[in-house]
Motif scaffolding. Structure first.
Motif, PDB file in Angstrom:
ATOM      1  N   GLN A 321     -23.029 -38.172 -32.197  1.00 16.99           N
ATOM      2  CA  GLN A 321     -23.922 -37.118 -31.717  1.00 16.99           C
ATOM      3  C   GLN A 321     -23.098 -36.006 -31.080  1.00 16.99           C
ATOM      4  OE1 GLN A 321     -27.502 -38.132 -29.545  1.00 16.99           O
ATOM      5  NE2 GLN A 321     -27.359 -36.246 -28.312  1.00 16.99           N
ATOM      6  N   LEU A 322     -23.361 -34.773 -31.543  1.00 13.17           N
ATOM      7  CA  LEU A 322     -22.663 -33.598 -31.016  1.00 13.17           C
ATOM      8  C   LEU A 322     -23.669 -32.708 -30.286  1.00 13.17           C
ATOM      9  CD1 LEU A 322     -20.262 -31.624 -30.784  1.00 13.17           C
ATOM     10  CD2 LEU A 322     -20.913 -30.739 -33.064  1.00 13.17           C
ATOM     11  N   ASP A 323     -23.344 -32.325 -29.034  1.00 16.03           N
ATOM     12  CA  ASP A 323     -24.171 -31.400 -28.248  1.00 16.03           C
ATOM     13  C   ASP A 323     -23.300 -30.217 -27.836  1.00 16.03           C
ATOM     14  OD1 ASP A 323     -26.522 -33.074 -28.195  1.00 16.03           O
ATOM     15  OD2 ASP A 323     -25.426 -34.355 -26.778  1.00 16.03           O
ATOM     16  N   ILE A 324     -23.855 -29.003 -27.911  1.00 20.02           N
ATOM     17  CA  ILE A 324     -23.130 -27.787 -27.539  1.00 20.02           C
ATOM     18  C   ILE A 324     -23.967 -27.030 -26.508  1.00 20.02           C
ATOM     19  CG2 ILE A 324     -22.215 -25.583 -28.371  1.00 20.02           C
ATOM     20  CD1 ILE A 324     -21.599 -26.952 -31.008  1.00 20.02           C
ATOM     21  N   PHE A 325     -23.267 -26.557 -25.455  1.00 20.10           N
ATOM     22  CA  PHE A 325     -23.938 -25.923 -24.323  1.00 20.10           C
ATOM     23  C   PHE A 325     -23.315 -24.557 -24.066  1.00 20.10           C
ATOM     24  CE2 PHE A 325     -23.751 -30.507 -23.772  1.00 20.10           C
ATOM     25  CZ  PHE A 325     -25.064 -30.857 -23.466  1.00 20.10           C
ATOM     26  N   THR A 326     -24.149 -23.683 -23.472  1.00 22.43           N
ATOM     27  CA  THR A 326     -23.602 -22.418 -22.960  1.00 22.43           C
ATOM     28  C   THR A 326     -22.843 -22.708 -21.669  1.00 22.43           C
ATOM     29  OG1 THR A 326     -25.539 -21.907 -21.593  1.00 22.43           O
ATOM     30  CG2 THR A 326     -25.585 -21.194 -23.925  1.00 22.43           C
ATOM     31  N   ARG A 327     -22.177 -21.664 -21.161  1.00 18.23           N
ATOM     32  CA  ARG A 327     -21.427 -21.873 -19.916  1.00 18.23           C
ATOM     33  C   ARG A 327     -22.344 -22.172 -18.737  1.00 18.23           C
ATOM     34  NH1 ARG A 327     -17.825 -17.384 -18.447  1.00 18.23           N
ATOM     35  NH2 ARG A 327     -17.499 -17.044 -20.674  1.00 18.23           N
ATOM     36  N   TRP A 328     -23.673 -21.925 -18.946  1.00 16.62           N
ATOM     37  CA  TRP A 328     -24.632 -22.217 -17.867  1.00 16.62           C
ATOM     38  C   TRP A 328     -25.339 -23.557 -18.072  1.00 16.62           C
ATOM     39  CZ3 TRP A 328     -24.493 -17.395 -20.350  1.00 16.62           C
ATOM     40  CH2 TRP A 328     -23.879 -16.378 -19.613  1.00 16.62           C
ATOM     41  N   GLY A 329     -24.895 -24.305 -19.069  1.00 20.80           N
ATOM     42  CA  GLY A 329     -25.443 -25.643 -19.293  1.00 20.80           C
ATOM     43  C   GLY A 329     -26.654 -25.708 -20.185  1.00 20.80           C
ATOM     44  N   GLU A 330     -27.011 -24.588 -20.840  1.00 24.35           N
ATOM     45  CA  GLU A 330     -28.174 -24.599 -21.732  1.00 24.35           C
ATOM     46  C   GLU A 330     -27.780 -25.193 -23.091  1.00 24.35           C
ATOM     47  OE1 GLU A 330     -31.529 -21.566 -23.631  1.00 24.35           O
ATOM     48  OE2 GLU A 330     -29.732 -20.765 -22.650  1.00 24.35           O
ATOM     49  N   LEU A 331     -28.558 -26.165 -23.574  1.00 28.11           N
ATOM     50  CA  LEU A 331     -28.279 -26.812 -24.866  1.00 28.11           C
ATOM     51  C   LEU A 331     -28.677 -25.878 -26.005  1.00 28.11           C
ATOM     52  CD1 LEU A 331     -27.423 -29.435 -26.380  1.00 28.11           C
ATOM     53  CD2 LEU A 331     -29.861 -30.072 -26.361  1.00 28.11           C
ATOM     54  N   VAL A 332     -27.728 -25.525 -26.853  1.00 28.82           N
ATOM     55  CA  VAL A 332     -28.021 -24.628 -27.979  1.00 28.82           C
ATOM     56  C   VAL A 332     -27.909 -25.336 -29.344  1.00 28.82           C
ATOM     57  CG1 VAL A 332     -27.340 -22.541 -26.718  1.00 28.82           C
ATOM     58  CG2 VAL A 332     -25.618 -23.837 -28.033  1.00 28.82           C
ATOM     59  N   TYR A 333     -27.363 -26.536 -29.358  1.00 29.78           N
ATOM     60  CA  TYR A 333     -27.214 -27.229 -30.658  1.00 29.78           C
ATOM     61  C   TYR A 333     -27.051 -28.725 -30.410  1.00 29.78           C
ATOM     62  CZ  TYR A 333     -25.110 -28.868 -35.028  1.00 29.78           C
ATOM     63  OH  TYR A 333     -24.830 -29.550 -36.174  1.00 29.78           O
ATOM     64  N   THR A 334     -27.683 -29.527 -31.230  1.00 28.43           N
ATOM     65  CA  THR A 334     -27.465 -30.977 -31.211  1.00 28.43           C
ATOM     66  C   THR A 334     -27.633 -31.523 -32.630  1.00 28.43           C
ATOM     67  OG1 THR A 334     -28.125 -33.092 -30.220  1.00 28.43           O
ATOM     68  CG2 THR A 334     -29.885 -31.529 -30.716  1.00 28.43           C
ATOM     69  N   SER A 335     -26.833 -32.521 -32.995  1.00 23.88           N
ATOM     70  CA  SER A 335     -26.909 -33.114 -34.342  1.00 23.88           C
ATOM     71  C   SER A 335     -26.219 -34.473 -34.329  1.00 23.88           C
ATOM     72  CB  SER A 335     -26.243 -32.196 -35.376  1.00 23.88           C
ATOM     73  OG  SER A 335     -26.217 -32.825 -36.645  1.00 23.88           O
ATOM     74  N   ASN A 336     -26.701 -35.372 -35.172  1.00 18.56           N
ATOM     75  CA  ASN A 336     -26.032 -36.661 -35.358  1.00 18.56           C
ATOM     76  C   ASN A 336     -25.373 -36.757 -36.735  1.00 18.56           C
ATOM     77  OD1 ASN A 336     -28.196 -36.971 -37.055  1.00 18.56           O
ATOM     78  ND2 ASN A 336     -29.214 -38.549 -35.823  1.00 18.56           N
ATOM     79  N   ASP A 337     -25.202 -35.586 -37.379  1.00 21.16           N
ATOM     80  CA  ASP A 337     -24.547 -35.534 -38.692  1.00 21.16           C
ATOM     81  C   ASP A 337     -23.194 -34.851 -38.540  1.00 21.16           C
ATOM     82  OD1 ASP A 337     -23.696 -35.316 -41.265  1.00 21.16           O
ATOM     83  OD2 ASP A 337     -25.398 -34.118 -41.980  1.00 21.16           O
ATOM     84  N   PRO A 338     -22.102 -35.599 -38.640  1.00 21.93           N
ATOM     85  CA  PRO A 338     -20.777 -34.982 -38.442  1.00 21.93           C
ATOM     86  C   PRO A 338     -20.424 -33.967 -39.522  1.00 21.93           C
ATOM     87  CG  PRO A 338     -20.553 -37.245 -39.195  1.00 21.93           C
ATOM     88  CD  PRO A 338     -21.993 -37.045 -38.895  1.00 21.93           C
ATOM     89  N   GLU A 339     -21.155 -33.963 -40.633  1.00 20.60           N
ATOM     90  CA  GLU A 339     -20.852 -33.023 -41.715  1.00 20.60           C
ATOM     91  C   GLU A 339     -21.676 -31.746 -41.635  1.00 20.60           C
ATOM     92  OE1 GLU A 339     -18.414 -33.323 -43.890  1.00 20.60           O
ATOM     93  OE2 GLU A 339     -17.845 -35.173 -42.858  1.00 20.60           O
ATOM     94  N   GLU A 340     -22.579 -31.657 -40.671  1.00 24.85           N
ATOM     95  CA  GLU A 340     -23.440 -30.468 -40.588  1.00 24.85           C
ATOM     96  C   GLU A 340     -22.718 -29.291 -39.942  1.00 24.85           C
ATOM     97  OE1 GLU A 340     -27.845 -30.599 -39.574  1.00 24.85           O
ATOM     98  OE2 GLU A 340     -26.977 -29.828 -37.699  1.00 24.85           O
ATOM     99  N   GLY A 341     -22.178 -29.483 -38.746  1.00 25.69           N
ATOM    100  CA  GLY A 341     -21.472 -28.415 -38.030  1.00 25.69           C
ATOM    101  C   GLY A 341     -22.410 -27.353 -37.456  1.00 25.69           C
ATOM    102  N   TRP A 342     -21.965 -26.701 -36.353  1.00 26.99           N
ATOM    103  CA  TRP A 342     -22.789 -25.640 -35.709  1.00 26.99           C
ATOM    104  C   TRP A 342     -22.442 -24.316 -36.329  1.00 26.99           C
ATOM    105  CZ3 TRP A 342     -21.601 -22.651 -30.744  1.00 26.99           C
ATOM    106  CH2 TRP A 342     -22.689 -21.850 -30.370  1.00 26.99           C
ATOM    107  N   ASP A 343     -23.496 -23.583 -36.753  1.00 23.90           N
ATOM    108  CA  ASP A 343     -23.281 -22.284 -37.395  1.00 23.90           C
ATOM    109  C   ASP A 343     -23.282 -21.125 -36.420  1.00 23.90           C
ATOM    110  OD1 ASP A 343     -25.911 -22.204 -36.673  1.00 23.90           O
ATOM    111  OD2 ASP A 343     -26.712 -21.859 -38.696  1.00 23.90           O
ATOM    112  N   GLY A 344     -23.295 -21.398 -35.109  1.00 24.10           N
ATOM    113  CA  GLY A 344     -23.251 -20.336 -34.099  1.00 24.10           C
ATOM    114  C   GLY A 344     -24.602 -19.720 -33.785  1.00 24.10           C
ATOM    115  N   LYS A 345     -25.689 -20.381 -34.200  1.00 24.10           N
ATOM    116  CA  LYS A 345     -27.027 -19.842 -33.967  1.00 24.10           C
ATOM    117  C   LYS A 345     -27.809 -20.758 -33.043  1.00 24.10           C
ATOM    118  CE  LYS A 345     -27.309 -17.554 -38.474  1.00 24.10           C
ATOM    119  NZ  LYS A 345     -28.084 -17.434 -39.729  1.00 24.10           N
ATOM    120  N   PHE A 346     -28.779 -20.129 -32.358  1.00 30.16           N
ATOM    121  CA  PHE A 346     -29.704 -20.881 -31.525  1.00 30.16           C
ATOM    122  C   PHE A 346     -31.108 -20.429 -31.888  1.00 30.16           C
ATOM    123  CE2 PHE A 346     -32.054 -21.194 -27.348  1.00 30.16           C
ATOM    124  CZ  PHE A 346     -32.223 -22.569 -27.414  1.00 30.16           C
ATOM    125  N   LYS A 347     -31.906 -21.350 -32.401  1.00 34.82           N
ATOM    126  CA  LYS A 347     -33.262 -21.057 -32.869  1.00 34.82           C
ATOM    127  C   LYS A 347     -33.265 -19.926 -33.885  1.00 34.82           C
ATOM    128  CE  LYS A 347     -35.591 -22.753 -28.691  1.00 34.82           C
ATOM    129  NZ  LYS A 347     -36.539 -22.409 -27.604  1.00 34.82           N
TER     130      LYS A 347
END
Length: 374
Positions: A321-347
């Motif tokens: 499971q991968l979680d990505i947060f802003t510097r203020w702790g806001e969750l912008v991305y989560t996934s349990n697929d290691p092949e998906e990757g974050w595309d830099g978008k939130f909603k």
């Protein structure tokens, strides 16, 4: 009067012979043979009118005829003595029937090739019927037939079962014989060994595999192998070079390797009580414990596809499971697929260029949970 025997040509031993004669201006006649060995049936002592007529009789040669390989048949008029008797004699040759026997190795495992050895005499033509036409419906119509002069052919039986075999022999004179042996060939099932490990790889944290036996009963039968019914034994070799005790006779065994990195070739051998065997191999891999690699940046506008997303590369894990947060702790991305990757978008909206924190949670093969962040 006049009597004439129509020569029938050579006749075949063991069969009644049909003989024909013609008469002219005689009121009676009689068939006979010189050695009086065989028997006539039919109109062989017949009273006729004064016009020409035919007589057809059947004659079964006797022992003397057979020994001599021929007999002399006589057709004679038997009038009242006013005219001399008419007489005709014909020597008829008795041809022997082809004869013999054949043998072969009668039992084996599918596909079973066997050599038929024929010991025949008197034949000019041979036709073999190997009895397996129904077992090979996709073969050419004459797959189970062999015609010609071959007396010792080889034949391959492709499916388990019991088969009759017959051979037809014909002499140069048309005398024929068929030799048939029922249930002559027995073809036993050849099992198909196959297994799958419960996972293709693990780590040194838990170097244990369970091998799921999925063997089949036969190359012509896709049903699962039944150990008792098919009288099959299992012989496993797990490919551990450090010990001679890396074997098992269980159907679906579990084996624990040493905690060392490497690849191991696993072999399953099957053998039935009829001696039919099959083998299957597969490779399992033991890797180091969990490894994690994270890049320090990515660019969604990159021309290189892999650089357009943020990937955490993990190896040796059961869950991810991968979680990505802003510097203020806001969750912008989560996934349990290691092949998906974050595309830099939130909603669906691109996030601004900035520094973001990530956390990856993984579970090892022995059930331990690890968290990595950056």
């Amino acid at each position: 009067p006049k009597v004439t025997i129509i020569p029938p040509g050579p006749l075949c031993q063991g069969l009644p012979f049909t003989i024909r004669g013609t008469m002219e201006k005689t009121t009676s006649f009689r068939w006979s043979t010189e050695n009086k060995s065989g028997n006539f049936t039919g109109a062989f002592n017949n009273v006729t009118d004064t016009f020409a007529t035919d007589s057809v009789v059947s004659y079964l040669p006797g022992s003397k005829d057979i020994i001599n390989s021929s007999f002399a048949v006589i057709l004679q008029s038997t009038d009242n003595g006013l005219c001399p008797a008419a007489y005709d004699r014909e020597v008829i040759r008795i041809e022997k029937q082809p004869e013999g026997d054949f043998s072969a190795v009668q039992e084996g495992c599918e596909p079973f090739e066997t050599l038929f050895e024929g010991q025949f005499t008197g034949q000019a033509f041979v036709r073999w019927n190997f009895g397996d036409s129904a077992a090979t419906p996709n073969q050419s119509p004459n797959y189970h037939i062999l015609e010609g002069e071959e007396t010792s052919p080889a034949h391959t039986y492709k499916k388990y079962g019991t088969y009759p075999v017959s051979v037809y022999l014909r002499s140069p004179f048309g005398c024929d014989t068929t030799i048939t042996k029922t249930d002559f060939i027995k073809v036993n099932r050849t099992p198909v060994a196959y297994f799958e490990p419960d996972k293709p790889k693990t780590t040194v944290a838990l170097p244990r595999f369970t091998f799921l036996n999925k063997s089949r009963r036969s190359i012509n039968d896709g049903t699962d192998l039944v150990q008792d019914e098919d009288s099959v034994s299992y012989a496993w070799d797990f490919g551990n070079p450090r010990t001679d005790e890396d074997t098992s006779s269980a159907k679906s065994p579990t084996y624990t390797y040493d905690a060392e990195v490497g690849e191991f070739i696993v072999v399953l051998n099957l053998q039935t009580n009829k001696g039919c065997v099959s083998e299957h191999t597969d490779t399992v891999r033991i890797e180091p414990d969990i490894t994690v690699f994270a890049p320090n940046a990515f660019r969604p506008q990159s021309e290189q596809e892999r650089n357009k997303r943020f990937y955490i590369e993990v190896d040796g894990q059961l869950t991810f499971q991968l979680d990505i947060f802003t510097r203020w702790g806001e969750l912008v991305y989560t996934s349990n697929d290691p092949e998906e990757g974050w595309d830099g978008k939130f909603k669906g909206t691109e996030c601004q260029q900035d520094v973001y924190a990530w956390q990856v949670t993984v579970t090892s093969y022995n059930g331990t949970i690890y968290k990595y962040s950056g």
